[in-house]
Design a protein around this motif. Structure first.
Motif, mmCIF file in Angstrom:
data_model
loop_
_atom_site.group_PDB
_atom_site.id
_atom_site.type_symbol
_atom_site.label_atom_id
_atom_site.label_comp_id
_atom_site.label_asym_id
_atom_site.label_seq_id
_atom_site.Cartn_x
_atom_site.Cartn_y
_atom_site.Cartn_z
ATOM 1 N N GLU A 135 -11.342 97.049 33.889
ATOM 2 C CA GLU A 135 -12.143 95.922 34.342
ATOM 3 C C GLU A 135 -11.260 94.878 35.027
ATOM 4 O O GLU A 135 -10.240 94.453 34.475
ATOM 5 C CB GLU A 135 -12.871 95.273 33.170
ATOM 6 C CG GLU A 135 -14.098 96.031 32.710
ATOM 7 C CD GLU A 135 -14.927 95.223 31.732
ATOM 8 O OE1 GLU A 135 -16.139 95.501 31.647
ATOM 9 O OE2 GLU A 135 -14.385 94.335 31.063
ATOM 10 N N HIS A 182 -16.064 97.547 46.782
ATOM 11 C CA HIS A 182 -17.157 97.119 45.907
ATOM 12 C C HIS A 182 -17.999 96.044 46.585
ATOM 13 O O HIS A 182 -19.234 95.994 46.396
ATOM 14 C CB HIS A 182 -16.588 96.592 44.593
ATOM 15 C CG HIS A 182 -17.603 95.971 43.692
ATOM 16 N ND1 HIS A 182 -18.513 96.708 42.972
ATOM 17 C CD2 HIS A 182 -17.865 94.652 43.406
ATOM 18 C CE1 HIS A 182 -19.290 95.893 42.270
ATOM 19 N NE2 HIS A 182 -18.914 94.640 42.516
ATOM 20 N N LEU A 183 -17.352 95.208 47.389
ATOM 21 C CA LEU A 183 -18.049 94.121 48.068
ATOM 22 C C LEU A 183 -18.565 94.535 49.447
ATOM 23 O O LEU A 183 -19.079 93.697 50.196
ATOM 24 C CB LEU A 183 -17.109 92.922 48.205
ATOM 25 C CG LEU A 183 -16.662 92.304 46.876
ATOM 26 C CD1 LEU A 183 -15.599 91.246 47.117
ATOM 27 C CD2 LEU A 183 -17.850 91.708 46.135
ATOM 28 N N ASP A 235 -6.289 99.232 43.706
ATOM 29 C CA ASP A 235 -7.206 98.277 43.076
ATOM 30 C C ASP A 235 -7.734 97.281 44.104
ATOM 31 O O ASP A 235 -8.931 96.970 44.132
ATOM 32 C CB ASP A 235 -6.481 97.512 41.961
ATOM 33 C CG ASP A 235 -6.238 98.354 40.717
ATOM 34 O OD1 ASP A 235 -6.814 99.455 40.611
ATOM 35 O OD2 ASP A 235 -5.476 97.892 39.850
ATOM 36 N N TYR A 294 -9.047 87.768 43.205
ATOM 37 C CA TYR A 294 -9.245 88.571 42.000
ATOM 38 C C TYR A 294 -7.997 88.515 41.121
ATOM 39 O O TYR A 294 -6.899 88.215 41.598
ATOM 40 C CB TYR A 294 -9.602 90.022 42.348
ATOM 41 C CG TYR A 294 -8.455 90.870 42.844
ATOM 42 C CD1 TYR A 294 -7.836 91.805 42.013
ATOM 43 C CD2 TYR A 294 -7.981 90.746 44.155
ATOM 44 C CE1 TYR A 294 -6.788 92.598 42.472
ATOM 45 C CE2 TYR A 294 -6.942 91.531 44.615
ATOM 46 C CZ TYR A 294 -6.344 92.451 43.766
ATOM 47 O OH TYR A 294 -5.307 93.227 44.216
ATOM 48 N N ILE A 322 -15.672 93.950 37.865
ATOM 49 C CA ILE A 322 -15.798 95.258 38.485
ATOM 50 C C ILE A 322 -14.971 96.242 37.672
ATOM 51 O O ILE A 322 -13.909 95.882 37.138
ATOM 52 C CB ILE A 322 -15.321 95.219 39.957
ATOM 53 C CG1 ILE A 322 -15.364 96.620 40.572
ATOM 54 C CG2 ILE A 322 -13.933 94.641 40.065
ATOM 55 C CD1 ILE A 322 -14.914 96.659 42.025
ATOM 56 N N ALA A 335 -10.248 98.826 46.204
ATOM 57 C CA ALA A 335 -11.493 99.054 45.472
ATOM 58 C C ALA A 335 -12.318 97.776 45.368
ATOM 59 O O ALA A 335 -13.557 97.824 45.424
ATOM 60 C CB ALA A 335 -11.184 99.605 44.085
ATOM 61 N N VAL A 336 -11.651 96.642 45.213
ATOM 62 C CA VAL A 336 -12.376 95.371 45.176
ATOM 63 C C VAL A 336 -13.107 95.154 46.494
ATOM 64 O O VAL A 336 -14.284 94.775 46.524
ATOM 65 C CB VAL A 336 -11.408 94.211 44.881
ATOM 66 C CG1 VAL A 336 -12.106 92.864 45.082
ATOM 67 C CG2 VAL A 336 -10.866 94.312 43.462
ATOM 68 N N VAL A 380 -12.664 99.406 37.884
ATOM 69 C CA VAL A 380 -11.836 100.180 38.813
ATOM 70 C C VAL A 380 -11.006 101.163 38.006
ATOM 71 O O VAL A 380 -10.152 100.753 37.219
ATOM 72 C CB VAL A 380 -10.915 99.265 39.639
ATOM 73 C CG1 VAL A 380 -10.006 100.107 40.538
ATOM 74 C CG2 VAL A 380 -11.725 98.281 40.470
#
Length: 275
Positions: free
Chosen positions: A77, A149-150, A142, A119, A71, A145-146, A73
């Motif tokens: 990456e 994203h999911l 971060d 992650y 991903i 954001a992970v 962010v």
């Protein structure tokens, strides 16, 4: 929000003002005879420890596992993986050991009941190396954001060591994102043993790193945290952990120690995290 903490001794580890600890950490690091090899915060590099041109990209190519996804962010990456199904659980690893949660990911008791997201933070394993200073607040962003994203709006958050501080910051900045909070050995140096740990573990580790002894610096930190038996157990439970930690040493010594010194999280902030 449920909050759980775990530590290796019975000393009081409540969250208090960290100013004294930051001064102590700065004092011991400054006295570690690093000289010109001491961290240059602005450039994010250390004299005598910088990687040759191109090594960062080769490093990422070598360490990316086929099962990991990526991903972007904030132009960086990060790699991550998912296992299981159910309520989401976000794992935030600590400094030095990017794969500290590897044994947990193979436990059916967890993956049969939960959707587990693991992650690699900036500068660890196959995630991109950080450029300049990366605050704990940035690390918390971060993590958020992970999840975004999911498509996850709320998760159980588990943070180990430095990752526990990031989890705390995430709960402070985005409380609606955190369903429950599990903190495993957060490095709160305001506890009675904090200054002794800084002097006997971090200071010699920084000194060894400054001389170019990356492997020795990493072993000093891990032996100080886990002891000889714990270090041996780690090598058995997570094969290749020490080699990866040596590869990632720049992130810990150049980026995360300075961020730890700058981090402010005391009793007032802690009171704002609750049910």
């Amino acid at each position: 929000m449920a909050i759980h903490t775990a530590r290796v001794d019975d000393r009081d580890s409540h969250l208090v003002d960290r100013a004294r600890s930051r001064r102590a950490l700065g004092k011991h690091i400054a006295g570690a005879a690093l000289g010109g090899a001491l961290i240059r915060l602005g450039g994010g590099t250390a004299v005598g420890a910088a990687s040759p041109a191109g090594v960062g990209r080769r490093r990422q190519q070598q360490l990316v596992h086929p099962s990991l996804q990526r991903i972007v962010v904030d132009d960086t990456e990060l790699e991550y993986e998912e296992r299981g199904a159910g309520e989401p659980v976000l794992l935030i690893h600590g400094s030095v050991l990017a794969n500290a949660f590897a044994p947990v990911l193979t436990e059916p008791a967890l993956t049969d009941r939960y959707r587990v997201i693991n992650y690699h933070r900036r500068g660890f394993a196959g995630s991109a190396r950080p450029e300049g200073e990366v605050s704990i607040a940035r690390q918390a962003a971060d993590a958020r954001a992970v999840l975004a994203h999911l498509g996850i709006t709320q998760a159980h958050v588990v943070g180990y060591s430095y990752g526990a501080l990031i989890a705390l910051q995430l709960a402070f900045d985005a409380p609606d994102t955190v369903h429950s909070l599990a903190l495993l050995e957060p490095p709160l140096f305001s506890v009675p043993s904090g200054e002794q740990f800084i002097a006997t573990v971090f200071a010699p580790a920084v000194e060894r790193y400054g001389t170019g002894d990356r492997a020795g610096a990493v072993e000093t930190v891990l032996r100080g945290v886990a002891g000889g038996e714990g270090l041996a157990a780690l090598q058995g439970a997570v094969p290749g952990a020490l080699a990866l930690a040596e590869t990632d040493a720049d992130t810990f010594f150049q980026t995360e120690l300075p961020a730890l010194q700058a981090w402010r999280f005391g009793a007032d902030e802690a009171r704002r995290i609750g049910p």
